[in-house]
Enzyme design. Structure first.
Site, short mmCIF file in Angstrom:
data_model
loop_
_atom_site.label_atom_id
_atom_site.label_comp_id
_atom_site.label_asym_id
_atom_site.label_seq_id
_atom_site.Cartn_x
_atom_site.Cartn_y
_atom_site.Cartn_z
N LYS A 278 0.85 -1.20 0.00
CA LYS A 278 0.00 0.00 0.00
C LYS A 278 0.88 1.25 0.00
O LYS A 278 2.03 1.20 0.44
CB LYS A 278 -0.85 0.03 1.27
CG LYS A 278 -2.00 -0.97 1.29
CD LYS A 278 -2.81 -0.82 2.59
CE LYS A 278 -3.89 -1.87 2.71
NZ LYS A 278 -4.97 -1.77 1.71
N ARG A 352 -9.95 -11.82 2.06
CA ARG A 352 -10.79 -12.90 1.51
C ARG A 352 -10.06 -14.24 1.56
O ARG A 352 -10.69 -15.28 1.66
CB ARG A 352 -11.27 -12.53 0.11
CG ARG A 352 -10.18 -12.33 -0.89
CD ARG A 352 -10.63 -11.47 -2.08
NE ARG A 352 -10.72 -10.05 -1.71
CZ ARG A 352 -11.15 -9.10 -2.53
NH1 ARG A 352 -11.53 -9.38 -3.75
NH2 ARG A 352 -11.21 -7.85 -2.11
#
Ligand code: BES
Ligand code: MN
Ligand code: ZN
Length: 497
Positions: A278, A352
């Protein structure tokens, strides 16, 4: 904050601050507020008249009593418009009044039940919301301050002169205290930095809770995780120096139950993005990526106290998501516990992957219904903002129950579609699926992937990325970790107070 209920006239209660209220636009107060006004020689009506106090939601005014009643001061809380009055308004009004009382260094605070008289709200609901507002609204995170500022209210007394309301008010207040304390514990876990709140720290928290509250706990280590075939979860942990922990807490009801609800919390104790790193500003608040875990763990403490008649299993696949020499690479293919393969297109879509195995595990352990809470996507924050979580659900009954619990608890949910056509977007050339599906509809892609692991069981996915971490005060919760989902889970598993 200690909470108690008494049946008495508010004019007789000795305390530092007495909290009463006013609906927006009311010029001459009635009910309890009217009685206080008369005892104070009309000072409240005078402030309404001269200073223009409007009773807007969140507004407060302070009146000194000068010994006319045994309370040292009176705080009048605005309830907002009568047409818009609900439990959410009570929480905010109570929060604003309690904050003012704390600023005034009050140690004993007495309050009327907001809205249980003129507002027509059942005493049970009013008491619960009043207590939640006071405890959640006065939360401070000062664990790391050498010189903590601010003041804690020691005692909150709920006063009503109608003895027939006592039992309801007491039950509502008790539930409100349990729920609000759980919310604040979740906030402590979220606000504490990732160098402290590691996967091992979450495991220790679960073990401590289990021994204190009488829950069963299992913590699986890296070898167990790999042996069980949780390759998706394990792949996220590979870049971190912190060992992953797969945490399972189980509550068994006093009378045997044939139904098991699994609650699954995303437990990324820090999300750097992994090798798909990020940028600095997106990474800045990523200690909050375990907010789902914080919600399920602290809700379990409340559940152990309330003892609902259903079996509950809380599951957290806890790990950091870090880059490093051993980290999972974009393009790697991993195999989840149920045998399905996933191509890792972007290591920043790690939630996920951990949830795939956590949900598989819940199914394998016989869960009849699964609810996961996850700070899963930035897209969900863009779509819904910080005021509500996205709700994805494969079962209409579960969906409508959760929506109702959202309204009752104030942890609002908004239904979003699990649109089958978009499964195309997460089809992989080389594996059963891939972990990203492009920028468009990215919250839906996340839900579609997790659904593959629910094996057709009633399952709901709550994308709590927005409400989990608040950038400005919303009238109830201040900046920082919010404890989103805690009250919802308690309502869902225990029903109303
Ligand atoms: N933890 C983040 C999601 C997030 C973003 C939570 C902002 C709170 C605020 C998650 O792991 C993530 O990085 N999601 C990516 C997925 C993408 C790479 C498909 C996102 O939403 O950008
Ligand atoms: Mn991520
Ligand atoms: Zn994440």
């Amino acid at each position: 904050m200690q909470v108690s209920n008494i049946t008495a006239s508010i004019l007789d209660v000795a305390c530092d601050v007495l909290i009463v209220n006013l609906f927006e636009g009311v010029k001459s107060p009635g009910g309890a507020t009217g009685a206080v006004d008369r005892a104070l020689g009309g000072q409240i009506s005078e402030i309404i008249e001269r200073e223009g106090f409007e009773g807007k939601l969140g507004q407060v005014m302070t009146v000194r009593t000068g010994g006319a009643i045994p309370a040292r001061a009176v705080v009048v809380a605005g309830l907002g418009k009568a047409e818009k009055f609900d439990r959410g308004a009570v929480r905010k009004a109570s929060a604003a009044a309690a904050r003012r009382a704390a600023e005034m260094k009050a140690s004993k605070v007495a309050t009327i039940l907001h809205g249980a008289g003129i507002g027509g709200m059942p005493a049970r609901q009013s008491a619960q919301a009043t207590v939640e507002g006071a405890i959640i609204g006065t939360y401070r995170f000062v664990a790391y301050k050498s010189e903590p500022d601010g003041h804690d209210i020691a005692e909150l007394v709920i006063v009503d002169n109608d003895a027939s309301k006592f039992a309801d008010a007491e039950a509502g207040a008790a539930r409100g205290r349990i729920a609000a304390e759980a919310v604040n514990r979740a906030r402590d876990l979220i606000n504490s930095p990732a160098n402290e709140v590691t996967p091992s720290c979450l495991a220790d928290y679960a073990r401590r809770l289990a021994s204190e509250a009488g829950l069963d706990v299992t913590v699986l280590e890296r070898e167990d995780i790999e042996k069980l075939g949780m390759g998706a979860f394990a792949s996220v942990a590979k870049g971190s120096a912190q060992p992953p922990k797969f945490i399972v807490l189980t509550y068994t009801p006093p009378a045997p139950s044939d139904r098991t609800c699994a609650i699954v919390g995303k437990g990324i104790t820090f999300d750097s993005g992994g090798l798909s790193l990020k940028d600095g500003s997106s990474m800045a608040t990523m200690k909050d990526d375990m907010s789902g875990a914080a919600a399920v763990l602290t809700a379990m403490g409340a559940i152990a106290e309330i003892r609902p008649p259903v079996k509950v299993m809380a599951i957290v696949a806890a790990t950091e998501n870090m880059p490093g020499g051993r980290a999972t690479r974009p393009g790697d293919i991993v195999r989840a516990m149920n045998g399905k393969t996933i191509e890792v297109e972007n290591t920043d879509a790690e939630g996920r992957l951990t949830l795939a195995d956590a949900v598989s595990y819940a199914v394998r352990e016989g869960a009849d219904e699964i609810v996961d809470l996850a700070t899963l996507t930035g897209a969900c924050v863009v779509a819904l903002g910080r005021g509500m979580s996205g709700l994805f659900c494969n079962d209409p009954s579960l969906e409508s129950r959760l929506l109702a619990c959202g309204k009752a608890s104030g942890d609002l949910l908004w239904p979003l579609p699990i649109f089958d056509d978009y499964f195309e977007n997460i089809k992989s050339d080389v594996a059963d699926m891939k972990n990203t599906g492009g920028r468009e509809g990215s919250a839906i892609a996340g839900a579609l992937l997790i659904r593959e692991f629910a094996e057709g069981k009633p399952w709901a996915h709550l994308d709590i990325a927005g409400p989990a971490y608040i950038d400005k005060d919303n009238g109830l919760v201040g900046k920082g970790g919010a404890g989103a989902g805690v009250r919802l889970l308690i309502e869902y598993l225990c029903g109303p107070a």
